[in-house]
Design a protein around this motif. Structure first.
Motif, PDB file in Angstrom:
ATOM      1  N   ARG A   1       0.783  -1.237   0.000  1.00 27.76           N
ATOM      2  CA  ARG A   1       0.000   0.000   0.000  1.00 27.76           C
ATOM      3  C   ARG A   1       0.814   1.287   0.000  1.00 27.76           C
ATOM      4  O   ARG A   1       0.288   2.336  -0.366  1.00 27.76           O
ATOM      5  N   GLN A   2       2.088   1.226   0.391  1.00 26.15           N
ATOM      6  CA  GLN A   2       2.872   2.454   0.478  1.00 26.15           C
ATOM      7  C   GLN A   2       2.967   3.174  -0.857  1.00 26.15           C
ATOM      8  O   GLN A   2       2.843   4.401  -0.930  1.00 26.15           O
ATOM      9  N   GLN A   3       3.129   2.405  -1.927  1.00 28.94           N
ATOM     10  CA  GLN A   3       3.288   2.992  -3.257  1.00 28.94           C
ATOM     11  C   GLN A   3       2.064   2.758  -4.144  1.00 28.94           C
ATOM     12  O   GLN A   3       2.123   2.969  -5.351  1.00 28.94           O
ATOM     13  N   ALA A   4       0.956   2.355  -3.541  1.00 27.28           N
ATOM     14  CA  ALA A   4      -0.244   2.045  -4.330  1.00 27.28           C
ATOM     15  C   ALA A   4      -0.854   3.313  -4.909  1.00 27.28           C
ATOM     16  O   ALA A   4      -1.047   4.306  -4.204  1.00 27.28           O
TER      17      ALA A   4
ATOM     18  N   LEU B   1       3.558   6.678 -10.486  1.00 27.05           N
ATOM     19  CA  LEU B   1       4.495   7.183  -9.489  1.00 27.05           C
ATOM     20  C   LEU B   1       5.477   8.190 -10.089  1.00 27.05           C
ATOM     21  O   LEU B   1       6.118   8.943  -9.358  1.00 27.05           O
ATOM     22  N   ASP B   2       5.578   8.208 -11.411  1.00 22.93           N
ATOM     23  CA  ASP B   2       6.461   9.157 -12.079  1.00 22.93           C
ATOM     24  C   ASP B   2       5.744  10.435 -12.500  1.00 22.93           C
ATOM     25  O   ASP B   2       6.386  11.361 -13.009  1.00 22.93           O
ATOM     26  N   THR B   3       4.417  10.504 -12.298  1.00 24.49           N
ATOM     27  CA  THR B   3       3.669  11.716 -12.623  1.00 24.49           C
ATOM     28  C   THR B   3       4.175  12.872 -11.760  1.00 24.49           C
ATOM     29  O   THR B   3       4.341  12.734 -10.552  1.00 24.49           O
ATOM     30  N   MET B   4       4.413  14.006 -12.391  1.00 24.04           N
ATOM     31  CA  MET B   4       4.926  15.169 -11.685  1.00 24.04           C
ATOM     32  C   MET B   4       3.783  16.084 -11.253  1.00 24.04           C
ATOM     33  O   MET B   4       2.839  16.317 -12.019  1.00 24.04           O
TER      34      MET B   4
ATOM     35  N   ALA C   1      10.261  23.331  -7.741  1.00 26.42           N
ATOM     36  CA  ALA C   1      10.224  22.398  -8.859  1.00 26.42           C
ATOM     37  C   ALA C   1       9.147  21.344  -8.626  1.00 26.42           C
ATOM     38  O   ALA C   1       8.884  20.956  -7.482  1.00 26.42           O
ATOM     39  N   PRO C   2       8.503  20.879  -9.692  1.00 25.97           N
ATOM     40  CA  PRO C   2       7.536  19.785  -9.533  1.00 25.97           C
ATOM     41  C   PRO C   2       8.207  18.557  -8.912  1.00 25.97           C
ATOM     42  O   PRO C   2       9.412  18.351  -9.060  1.00 25.97           O
ATOM     43  N   VAL C   3       7.409  17.768  -8.207  1.00 26.49           N
ATOM     44  CA  VAL C   3       7.925  16.546  -7.598  1.00 26.49           C
ATOM     45  C   VAL C   3       7.161  15.347  -8.138  1.00 26.49           C
ATOM     46  O   VAL C   3       5.999  15.462  -8.540  1.00 26.49           O
ATOM     47  N   ALA C   4       7.813  14.207  -8.157  1.00 27.69           N
ATOM     48  CA  ALA C   4       7.177  12.980  -8.620  1.00 27.69           C
ATOM     49  C   ALA C   4       6.253  12.441  -7.533  1.00 27.69           C
ATOM     50  O   ALA C   4       6.520  12.579  -6.337  1.00 27.69           O
TER      51      ALA C   4
END
Length: 407
Positions: A353-356, A374-377, A387-390
């Motif tokens: 669930r941490q990265q779900a 998870l790569d969406t900024m 700066a945008p973050v992932a």
């Protein structure tokens, strides 16, 4: 040598400081939500304690984070129920929020003519981002980042040094007017709006789904007491649900439209959607992130969920306006609790669930858009420059830009 910070946390959390691998039945978190709200309240507390134990264990033993300057016990902050704050602590928080309303906006007029102060910057970015952060794959993580950005602005620009609060919905389902968040005292976020009699019902209508109808609540007018009674809502409305089933909106909700903050506290909505049993069921019954976040936000056509339930229970303007809702200072308490529920849910199974993450990049996938990954900024626009973050950086409260737990 053990620092004062660690000793302070140890004393504060002593009742919760138990091994996350304890085998005593009384220490194991529940697996089935009780239909009794009293028992469910205990269950939610047990689940939160379990999450806290695990989170602390991770921070204490994360040598990589300690070596890289990441989240450590020295830096760890604790978010607490508003009811646990002293009068002085509540006043300090309230004064820091009011401070933002007296600082100049950082948003250029060409981008949001209605943004007149620093607080408005957060309202403006929420209006701009709304269709991309509600009923999308970014809902939970973006709002986690948004609340954190607001907290950091309170600290960096208004000198706030206390803990960040959350609104424990389940504790207020008997009578919202007696809530320490909404009782209208000088240590509340102000109270109900002036009573407007004979208001017709409120309707929630999503295209293609059955309409939901709710009582208009116990207020409806401008707030008459508390620290925010003279506060001004400067933008919107955008998607404001009005008594009688209409929706009020401006052609450009970022334009300047000053008006009083209105509330219509509606305990029946909180009782129905955000009681302790509903909270426990949400955490325990839904194991997939899509199911969890859908029920949390309200299954279209069948309910409001804890998210919509909290907003519509506040009622008024902008409480019933999805886009402009941060203009009510109680927004931050409400979304603190949203984040707490997600945090508890994550810690029941961190491996899965941490990265779900699940969902697309647009509201109800309209217009159709790619899946959020998870790569969406993501970013916070002009409210918090940077700066945008992932998305992957926003999935844990003790990693990336975050270092906090819930008590």
């Amino acid at each position: 040598m053990i620092s004062r910070r660690i000793l302070t946390l140890a004393l504060l959390l002593a009742p919760n400081w138990a091994s996350p691998t304890a085998t005593s039945p009384s220490m194991l978190p529940p697996t089935v939500a009780s239909s009794s709200t009293d028992i469910a309240a205990v269950q939610v507390n047990q689940l939160a304690r379990s999450a806290l134990n695990l989170a602390l264990d991770i921070v204490i033993n994360n040598t990589t984070s300690q070596e890289s300057g990441g989240c450590t016990m020295e830096k760890l902050r604790v978010r607490r129920d508003w009811r646990a704050f002293s009068r002085a602590q509540k006043r300090a928080y309230i004064e820091s929020v009011l401070c933002l309303t007296h600082l100049p906006s950082s948003t250029p007029a060409k981008d949001a003519r209605g943004a007149k102060n620093r607080y408005d910057d957060f309202v403006a970015v929420h209006i701009v981002k709304s269709d991309f952060v509600h009923r999308t794959g970014a809902f939970l993580s973006w709002h986690r980042y948004f609340v954190h950005g607001f907290e950091q602005t309170l600290r960096n620009e208004c000198g706030y040094t206390g803990d960040f609060p959350y609104w424990n919905w389940g504790a207020d389902t008997e009578d919202m007017t007696k809530s320490e968040v909404f009782d209208g005292s000088d240590t509340s976020l102000s109270g109900n709006g002036a009573f407007i009699p004979n208001q017709p019902d409120i309707s929630v209508d999503m295209a293609g789904y059955p309409r939901l109808n709710f009582t208009a609540g116990t207020g409806g007018g401008c707030m008459t007491s508390g620290p925010f009674q003279d506060y001004t809502v400067d933008m919107g409305p955008s998607t404001l649900s009005m008594p009688g089933g209409n929706v009020s909106s401006m052609s450009n909700p970022l334009d300047y439209n000053p008006r009083c903050l209105k509330r219509s506290l509606t305990t029946s909505i909180l009782q129905r959607y955000a009681n302790y049993t509903a909270i426990a069921q949400l955490i325990l019954n839904y194991h997939d992130i899509w199911d969890f976040e859908t029920v949390l936000q309200g299954v279209p056509g069948s309910g409001l969920g804890v998210h919509g339930g909290g907003h519509y229970a506040m009622g008024g303007d902008p409480g019933r306006d999805m886009d402009v809702s941060p203009a009510d200072p109680a927004f931050w308490h409400h979304h603190g609790m949203i984040d707490r529920v997600w945090w508890i849910w994550q810690h029941l199974d961190l491996d899965d669930r941490q990265q779900a993450i699940s969902g697309t990049g647009t509201f109800m996938n309209q217009p159709p858009s790619p899946n959020t990954t998870l790569d969406t900024m993501v970013d916070l626009g002009l409210a918090v420059r940077g700066a945008p973050v992932a998305m992957r950086e926003l999935m844990s409260t003790t990693a990336g830009p975050f270092c906090y737990v819930y008590l």
